[in-house]
Design a protein around this motif. Sequence first.
Motif, short mmCIF file in Angstrom:
data_model
loop_
_atom_site.label_atom_id
_atom_site.label_comp_id
_atom_site.label_asym_id
_atom_site.label_seq_id
_atom_site.Cartn_x
_atom_site.Cartn_y
_atom_site.Cartn_z
N UNK A 257 0.82 -0.90 -0.48
CA UNK A 257 0.37 -0.36 0.29
C UNK A 257 1.08 1.70 0.28
N UNK A 258 0.57 2.66 -0.56
CA UNK A 258 0.58 4.13 -0.33
C UNK A 258 -0.06 4.71 0.43
N UNK A 259 0.84 5.24 1.33
CA UNK A 259 -0.44 6.32 1.88
C UNK A 259 -0.72 7.41 1.48
N UNK A 260 -0.63 8.05 1.26
CA UNK A 260 -0.47 9.65 0.36
C UNK A 260 -1.60 10.44 1.62
N UNK A 261 -0.69 12.17 2.02
CA UNK A 261 -1.11 12.76 2.65
C UNK A 261 -1.16 14.22 2.18
N UNK A 262 -2.34 14.97 1.73
CA UNK A 262 -2.53 15.67 1.71
C UNK A 262 -3.75 16.96 1.95
N UNK A 266 -0.69 18.85 -1.32
CA UNK A 266 -1.90 18.72 -2.33
C UNK A 266 -0.29 17.86 -2.94
N UNK A 267 0.20 16.60 -2.65
CA UNK A 267 0.36 15.72 -3.55
C UNK A 267 0.29 14.53 -4.18
N UNK A 327 0.99 9.08 -12.65
CA UNK A 327 0.95 9.92 -11.29
C UNK A 327 -0.43 10.35 -11.01
N UNK A 328 -0.43 9.73 -9.41
CA UNK A 328 -1.91 10.71 -9.35
C UNK A 328 -2.15 11.25 -7.99
N UNK A 329 -2.38 12.61 -8.26
CA UNK A 329 -2.12 13.30 -7.59
C UNK A 329 -4.27 13.53 -6.87
N UNK A 330 -3.23 14.08 -5.37
CA UNK A 330 -4.40 13.66 -3.88
C UNK A 330 -5.23 14.92 -4.41
N UNK A 331 -6.53 15.75 -4.19
CA UNK A 331 -6.67 16.83 -3.87
C UNK A 331 -6.93 17.30 -2.93
#
Length: 341
Positions: A257-262, A266-267, A327-331
């Motif tokens: 898994x990958x955790x993304x924190x925006x 914005x990440x 590339x997955x941009x999380x708003x």
Amino acid sequence: MYKFLVYASLILLVESAGNVCTISTGEINKPANSQPYYWPSSWNENKTAPALQGSQKCTWNVNVPDGYYAKLIVSGKTGDADSEFQFADSAGRVLITTTEGLQPYYFPPRMFIVYLNVINPATFAFKITWMKLPTKVTKASAISSTPQLINATNNAYYIGYSAVTGVSLVSFPQTTKDFYSLRSSLVFDGENLNTNYAASLFMIYQNELQWISNSQHIYVVNVEASTHRDMLLVQEGGYTRDLHYVELNPVLNSKYTANVDSTEKQTTLLSATYIPQTLTDVQILDSTAVVAIIKGTPTPNNRGTEYTQAQLKKILPMSMSAGVVYQFILSNGKAVFSFKA
Ligand SMILES: *[C@@H]1O[C@H](CO)[C@@H](O)[C@H](O)[C@H]1NC(C)=O
Ligand SMILES: *[C@@H]1O[C@H](CO)[C@@H](O)[C@H](O)[C@H]1NC(C)=O
């Protein structure tokens, strides 16, 4: 008085067990006969690291002539956590360690510095060899909206990249815990290998992940091939400058898994690999957030598709081809991405 003398000679006896380096502080030049330089001179890489006395602070300034690079291998271990070994390159970047096991460092002109500061007795030895930098460019490449993904270290190369708004580099080491093989890949911000050194891919990966050149023309030189399968993503800096990246590190034959924190910035989750993967699930933890999925570099003409949690459910699982940049941009908010490879 007598007691003191006995005590003093006991200290001498103990201390004579290790080398001292204070007296050998100074400059090291490439020998005319191109032989390696060893410190201490009685050591070589087939021997265990010799003892170094405690309370030592030493500096070796090592010169690297134009047209050459130096390969440094170090064997040693500090005797306590407050002691340190330092390696400084000509761009002024410093790496601090406490244990060295012969994994090489590479330094371009015109110098580098080995420094140590040990409190307790330690072990320490090093070898330097000077070798010629390549003189023939193996590839020259212009980068714009289409990214390039290359093998970073498994072959020797000397590549020129150019991009009007600067060149962006992001490495993807084969193993994220031990990425020393990236040390052999040297980046020059400009067209001269003797004066424009910026960093090794190792230092960039360790410190900032994404590096963007000041100059429109850069060189990336891998001076020695390794058996690691590290990748290098090259993009046009103008498109990626404002992106805050975290990278996806695939693990062959497994789920991860990958955790993304925006929440603060914005990440963007960045994926570039030779391993085919499948995106199996995304949990968007903020109901107002969306994920934009982009293949290649995000540009005004390549904005990808935005998905809500409900829309994502309909497209998953999504297979991701090897060698393609995603590339997955999380708003905003946080999200957990699940993959398998
Ligand atoms: C170390 O050992 C290798 C393999 O036995 C040998 O080829 C090499 O010459 C040795 N190096 C030194 C400096 O003795
Ligand atoms: C990278 O290296 C692998 C394995 O050595 C090779 O199969 C592949 O074609 C290389 N890719 C590129 C883009 O050179």
